[in-house]
Every structure is written in structure tokens, then in C-alpha cells.
Design an enzyme around this catalytic site. Structure first.
Site, mmCIF file in Angstrom:
data_model
loop_
_atom_site.group_PDB
_atom_site.id
_atom_site.type_symbol
_atom_site.label_atom_id
_atom_site.label_comp_id
_atom_site.label_asym_id
_atom_site.label_seq_id
_atom_site.Cartn_x
_atom_site.Cartn_y
_atom_site.Cartn_z
ATOM 1 N N GLU A 142 0.825 -1.195 0.000
ATOM 2 C CA GLU A 142 0.000 0.000 0.000
ATOM 3 C C GLU A 142 0.865 1.253 0.000
ATOM 4 O O GLU A 142 1.952 1.273 0.564
ATOM 5 C CB GLU A 142 -0.914 -0.023 1.228
ATOM 6 C CG GLU A 142 -1.752 -1.293 1.217
ATOM 7 C CD GLU A 142 -2.759 -1.411 2.344
ATOM 8 O OE1 GLU A 142 -3.660 -2.235 2.216
ATOM 9 O OE2 GLU A 142 -2.653 -0.689 3.350
ATOM 10 N N CYS A 156 3.710 8.288 1.370
ATOM 11 C CA CYS A 156 4.276 7.278 2.261
ATOM 12 C C CYS A 156 4.437 5.988 1.450
ATOM 13 O O CYS A 156 3.466 5.404 0.998
ATOM 14 C CB CYS A 156 3.317 7.098 3.432
ATOM 15 S SG CYS A 156 3.890 5.903 4.620
ATOM 16 N N CYS A 181 7.143 -7.477 6.408
ATOM 17 C CA CYS A 181 8.323 -7.011 7.137
ATOM 18 C C CYS A 181 8.789 -8.138 8.035
ATOM 19 O O CYS A 181 7.977 -8.869 8.602
ATOM 20 C CB CYS A 181 7.970 -5.785 7.979
ATOM 21 S SG CYS A 181 9.414 -5.039 8.776
ATOM 22 N N CYS A 223 7.638 -5.905 14.919
ATOM 23 C CA CYS A 223 7.410 -4.973 16.025
ATOM 24 C C CYS A 223 6.003 -5.221 16.580
ATOM 25 O O CYS A 223 5.066 -5.487 15.832
ATOM 26 C CB CYS A 223 7.549 -3.528 15.550
ATOM 27 S SG CYS A 223 9.208 -3.170 14.937
ATOM 28 N N CYS A 278 2.726 -3.168 15.191
ATOM 29 C CA CYS A 278 2.610 -2.825 13.771
ATOM 30 C C CYS A 278 1.927 -3.944 13.003
ATOM 31 O O CYS A 278 2.329 -5.103 13.080
ATOM 32 C CB CYS A 278 4.003 -2.578 13.198
ATOM 33 S SG CYS A 278 3.973 -2.181 11.438
ATOM 34 N N GLY A 296 7.462 -2.343 5.487
ATOM 35 C CA GLY A 296 8.821 -2.841 5.319
ATOM 36 C C GLY A 296 9.885 -2.038 6.040
ATOM 37 O O GLY A 296 9.637 -0.937 6.528
ATOM 38 N N GLU A 297 11.072 -2.635 6.115
ATOM 39 C CA GLU A 297 12.222 -1.977 6.728
ATOM 40 C C GLU A 297 13.177 -1.591 5.593
ATOM 41 O O GLU A 297 13.864 -2.454 5.030
ATOM 42 C CB GLU A 297 12.898 -2.926 7.735
ATOM 43 C CG GLU A 297 14.251 -2.464 8.225
ATOM 44 C CD GLU A 297 14.304 -1.014 8.707
ATOM 45 O OE1 GLU A 297 13.487 -0.601 9.545
ATOM 46 O OE2 GLU A 297 15.189 -0.279 8.216
ATOM 47 N N SER A 353 12.855 6.045 7.173
ATOM 48 C CA SER A 353 12.557 5.706 8.564
ATOM 49 C C SER A 353 13.016 4.278 8.823
ATOM 50 O O SER A 353 12.734 3.370 8.038
ATOM 51 C CB SER A 353 11.046 5.829 8.782
ATOM 52 O OG SER A 353 10.693 5.428 10.083
ATOM 53 N N SER A 373 12.626 4.922 14.481
ATOM 54 C CA SER A 373 11.474 4.445 15.230
ATOM 55 C C SER A 373 11.957 3.970 16.597
ATOM 56 O O SER A 373 12.267 2.809 16.777
ATOM 57 C CB SER A 373 10.822 3.279 14.474
ATOM 58 O OG SER A 373 10.187 3.755 13.320
ATOM 59 N N LEU A 374 11.998 4.891 17.542
ATOM 60 C CA LEU A 374 12.580 4.552 18.846
ATOM 61 C C LEU A 374 11.541 3.876 19.751
ATOM 62 O O LEU A 374 11.742 2.760 20.219
ATOM 63 C CB LEU A 374 13.157 5.816 19.493
ATOM 64 C CG LEU A 374 14.002 5.580 20.736
ATOM 65 C CD1 LEU A 374 15.278 4.809 20.417
ATOM 66 C CD2 LEU A 374 14.361 6.900 21.412
ATOM 67 N N HIS A 375 10.470 4.574 20.040
ATOM 68 C CA HIS A 375 9.290 4.006 20.724
ATOM 69 C C HIS A 375 9.469 3.595 22.182
ATOM 70 O O HIS A 375 8.496 3.187 22.830
ATOM 71 C CB HIS A 375 8.695 2.813 19.963
ATOM 72 C CG HIS A 375 8.415 3.090 18.515
ATOM 73 N ND1 HIS A 375 7.851 4.265 18.072
ATOM 74 C CD2 HIS A 375 8.628 2.342 17.390
ATOM 75 C CE1 HIS A 375 7.730 4.222 16.749
ATOM 76 N NE2 HIS A 375 8.198 3.082 16.326
ATOM 77 N N ASN A 422 -2.229 3.713 16.526
ATOM 78 C CA ASN A 422 -3.445 3.394 15.778
ATOM 79 C C ASN A 422 -3.772 1.927 16.003
ATOM 80 O O ASN A 422 -2.922 1.072 15.785
ATOM 81 C CB ASN A 422 -3.227 3.635 14.275
ATOM 82 C CG ASN A 422 -3.148 5.116 13.969
ATOM 83 O OD1 ASN A 422 -3.961 5.899 14.458
ATOM 84 N ND2 ASN A 422 -2.156 5.504 13.199
ATOM 85 N N CYS A 426 -0.786 5.224 10.027
ATOM 86 C CA CYS A 426 0.478 4.556 10.356
ATOM 87 C C CYS A 426 0.199 3.214 11.011
ATOM 88 O O CYS A 426 -0.609 3.119 11.929
ATOM 89 C CB CYS A 426 1.278 5.355 11.359
ATOM 90 S SG CYS A 426 1.590 7.018 10.883
HETATM 91 N N1 SAH Z 1 10.528 -0.181 9.318
HETATM 92 C C1 SAH Z 1 10.591 1.258 9.295
HETATM 93 C C2 SAH Z 1 9.593 1.859 8.378
HETATM 94 C C3 SAH Z 1 8.161 1.436 8.662
HETATM 95 S S1 SAH Z 1 7.234 2.789 9.162
HETATM 96 C C4 SAH Z 1 10.474 1.799 10.710
HETATM 97 O O1 SAH Z 1 10.239 1.025 11.605
HETATM 98 O O2 SAH Z 1 10.676 2.986 10.888
HETATM 99 C C5 SAH Z 1 7.167 2.550 10.816
HETATM 100 C C6 SAH Z 1 6.432 3.674 11.460
HETATM 101 O O3 SAH Z 1 5.023 3.415 11.362
HETATM 102 C C7 SAH Z 1 6.735 3.693 12.925
HETATM 103 O O4 SAH Z 1 7.766 4.548 13.272
HETATM 104 C C8 SAH Z 1 5.503 4.262 13.431
HETATM 105 O O5 SAH Z 1 5.663 5.619 13.284
HETATM 106 C C9 SAH Z 1 4.434 3.838 12.514
HETATM 107 N N2 SAH Z 1 3.570 2.798 13.072
HETATM 108 C C10 SAH Z 1 3.653 1.455 12.952
HETATM 109 N N3 SAH Z 1 2.638 0.861 13.561
HETATM 110 C C11 SAH Z 1 1.871 1.844 14.086
HETATM 111 C C12 SAH Z 1 0.649 1.875 14.794
HETATM 112 N N4 SAH Z 1 -0.021 0.767 15.090
HETATM 113 N N5 SAH Z 1 0.167 3.070 15.158
HETATM 114 C C13 SAH Z 1 0.816 4.203 14.829
HETATM 115 N N6 SAH Z 1 1.942 4.244 14.145
HETATM 116 C C14 SAH Z 1 2.468 3.090 13.758
#
Ligand code: SAH
Length: 370
Positions: A98, A111, A118, A122, A125, A172-173, A204, A226-228, A304, A347
């Protein structure tokens, strides 16, 4: 007789300038043919060699035999009430990814996905829950920009800069598909491609440390991490690749990357806020300490919801409290607006349709049935 030979034509859609030049030189053609063809493809959205009127007929015929300009197929397009658009794109092999376009004022951010599924898994996600199938080719990555630009320009040529920003934050990464991603990044930025400034192209990553180091050898696009989580124990749970490349190593790689960005540029730290998991005031304080010497801005992302997950979005007041702690500590932070959630384009909601090659999606489905 029906021939079922695999398609061996070179897809010119994915070749950045230097590779396009090499292609024409190898054919014994002049170097400038590369710029002509790049303009047809990326400025005018042309995929038919016969429409390339400044190439002689013999060259066009020759190209038709050995090359093609083939974007992935759009199977579905949806529009959100807030103007967000999502394209579901079908790739060779049958899986779908997508692509999402988020208009805001006079900007439009695309985006883009870099892999089918992936491998990183995580915990928050939905892409990760689909498992992993394969890397996208450079043509399939830049094809997403081509498709969006072509749809937006409605056939009037693509060089109206309808896509102003690109973020590699789809499925994806990107750093695990390094070469194809770099070719696509180059095409996004080259004048003969989409001419988008390096400050408006963001990669990212979940924290593939060797990939960050490799990236700074070849480009200086904007980098988002993507620290989180503010400590390794929590990050190991949310972003499992942290077990391989812990926070200290990740931040050290960010410092090294900053050297190529120059003085005024910073790294974006992405931080999803999940209710009662990583959104407490002590997490905010720990984050503020952790990042004290890193030139960065912090992007807070309300989680989300994804299917079959117990995680909930942080309540508004927790988000505000978290942000205020960061702001008081001197950080620039923003809260990402949720866009396109009515069409599952927000996201983490990008699931596509991944033919999984790992066993993860089946594990996930069987777990979620209990
Ligand atoms: N693999 C890369 C690129 C994927 S985008 C990475 O990890 O950065 C990943 C981004 O999508 C995360 O940083 C976060 O911002 C967003 N993301 C993933 N799952 C999400 C969710 N359930 N709710 C909100 N943002 C999310």
C-alpha cells in the site's frame, strides 16, 4: 504455442541516472539518451517507447525488444474524508502493498513501501504481523511515486511536483532492502527524476545500525528513527531488533549520520504512544535524558489500533502530559495527526496482502483465535 518464458526485459522505471547511462552506453548509444528517457518516464509519465518522439525509430524498436517501463498495477484506490488517498498495488507474484498520499496545505507527502511485509515483527505494527515475502525492486518502489504523480497530474505531465515529500514509512524496513531503496531515493531526488530536495525525502528505520552507517556513505536524506521506548528492556519488547542493536549503538549511529547532515539538520525520533505501556511521565523523563545530546526533533504518534492487539491508544491527556515534559526539557516535539484512518491508511495499519514466506502470519492467526 504459448510461451511462458519469464520476463527478462530490463525495467527502465527503476534506473537512476547513472544506471540509465550505463544501460545506454552498453547498447552502444550516446549517454544523453539516458536523460531523454528519464524525462519521458518521470516528468511526463510515459511508459510507451513509441511516444518518445525524440528517439529515432530504430532505437525505439530496439528498446521495445529488450526493455520495458512497467509500474506495478493499481488494484484499488480509496479516498479518505480528510483528503488522504491510498493505493493498493499488486506486484509480480501476487502480493499487494500500500502507498498513501497525505495532503496538507501546499504539501503532499507520499508514504512509500519498501518490502512486501516485514521481517522485524514490532509488537504494535500490523505490517509485521503479515510476515515477510520479499524486497521490492527499485522499479516497484519508485513506481509508487510514479503512480501517485501520474494520478495527481491527470495526464498533464508529472513535473508539477505534485508529490512534495516522500517518507519511507510504508510497509517494510527500508535498510534491509538497501540497494533498491538507494536507487529509488536517488530517482526521487535527481532533477531528471522527481527533483525532491534531500530534506523532503525521509528514510525511517527501526534501527538497523549497519544500514545507517552504509546509508551515510551514499546519501544524506533525512533520517527518522522508530525509537518508541526510552530503555532497552521496554524496547526489546516493542521493537525486537533492539536485542541485536541496542539503544546505545543506535544512538551512536545517529551521531555518525548527523555528521553528513551538517549543522542545521536534525534526526527525527518517532515515538508511538501506547496506553500504559510507554506513555507514562517517567518514560517521558527517561526519553528526555536519553536524547540530551542528540540534535533531534521528536514526533509523537498516537498508536493506531490494529486487529488482534490488546494495545490501546494513549488518552489525550497522557499525550499532552508526555509532550509537555519533553517541551519543558527543551525538545521540539510534535504530535502526529492521525490521517486516513477511515480507509485503514494510518500509520501501522498498512497490511497489504502479503503471501507470507515466514510462518509468522499463521502463528499470529492461530494465536488470535484463542
Ligand atoms: N521499518 C521502518 C519503516 C516502517 S514505518 C520503521 O520502523 O521505521 C514505521 C512507522 O510506522 C513507525 O515509526 C511508526 O511511526 C508507525 N507505526 C507502525 N505501527 C503503528 C501503529 N499501530 N500506530 C501508529 N503508528 C504506527
Amino acid at each position: 504455442m504459448i510461451h511462458t518464458q519469464p520476463n527478462t526485459k530490463v525495467n527502465l522505471l527503476g534506473l537512476p541516472l547513472e544506471k540509465m547511462e550505463a544501460f545506454f552506453l552498453e547498447l552502444g548509444e550516446k549517454r544523453f539518451r539516458a536523460s531523454q528517457v528519464l524525462k519521458w518516464i518521470h516528468h511526463y509519465g510515459v511508459s510507451d517507447f513509441d511516444a518518445m518522439t525524440n528517439l529515432g525509430k530504430p532505437l525505439r524498436e530496439r528498446l521495445k525488444l529488450i526493455a520495458e517501463i512497467r509500474a506495478p498495477e493499481v488494484v484499488f484506490e480509496s479516498h479518505s474524508e480528510d483528503g488522504t488517498r491510498k493505493w493498493v498495488i499488486k506486484l509480480d507474484g501476487g502480493s499487494c502493498v500500500e502507498t498513501v498520499l497525505i495532503p496538507e496545505g501546499n504539501r503532499a507527502t507520499l508514504c512509500v513501501s519498501s518490502q512486501i511485509g516485514c521481517a522485524l515483527d514490532c509488537s504494535f505494527c500490523s505490517t509485521g504481523k503479515q510476515g515477510f515475502n520479499r524486497n521490492l525492486s527499485a522499479a516497484e518502489i519508485i513506481g509508487q511515486v510514479w503512480i501517485a504523480s501520474k494520478t495527481l497530474s491527470k495526464g498533464h505531465g508529472l513535473n508539477d511536483r505534485s508529490v512534495s515529500n516522500v517518507v519511507l514509512m510504508g510497509m517494510g524496513e527500508p535498510l534491509l532492502n538497501f540497494d533498491n531503496v538507494v536507487d529509488a531515493l536517488n530517482l526521487m531526488m535527481q532533477d531528471l527524476g522527481y527533483g525532491i530536495s534531500k530534506r523532503r525525502v525521509t528514510l525511517s528505520t527501526a534501527g538497523v545500525v549497519p544500514g545507517i552507517d552504509q546509508l551515510r556513505e551514499v546519501t544524506d536524506v533525512a533520517l527518522a528513527i522508530s525509537l518508541h521506548a526510552p530503555n532497552n528492556a521496554l524496547r526489546n519488547e516493542l521493537v525486537p531488533i533492539n536485542k541485536k542493536y541496542p539503544i546505545e549503538e543506535l544512538l551512536a549511529a545517529c551521531h555518525r549520520y548527523l555528521q553528513v547532515l551538517g549543522d542545521k539538520r536534525v534526526i527525527t525520533i518517532e515515538y508511538i504512544l501506547i496506553d500504559a505501556v510507554n506513555d507514562q511521565p517517567e518514560h517521558a523523563r527517561e526519553l528526555a535524558d536519553l536524547l540530551h545530546d542528540l540534535p533531534c526533533k521528536i514526533n509523537l504518534i498516537p498508536f493506531n489500533p490494529i486487529p488482534n492487539s490488546d494495545y490501546r491508544r494513549s488518552p489525550r491527556n497522557s499525550v499532552a502530559a508526555f509532550q509537555s515534559i519533553l517541551n519543558k526539557a527543551g525538545y521540539v516535539s510534535t504530535v502526529r495527526k492521525t490521517r486516513g484512518d477511515d480507509i485503514d491508511a494510518a500509520c501501522g495499519q498498512l497490511a497489504g496482502d502479503v503471501m507470507d514466506r515466514t510462518r509468522r502470519s499463521s502463528r499470529y492467526i492461530s494465536l488470535s483465535q484463542h
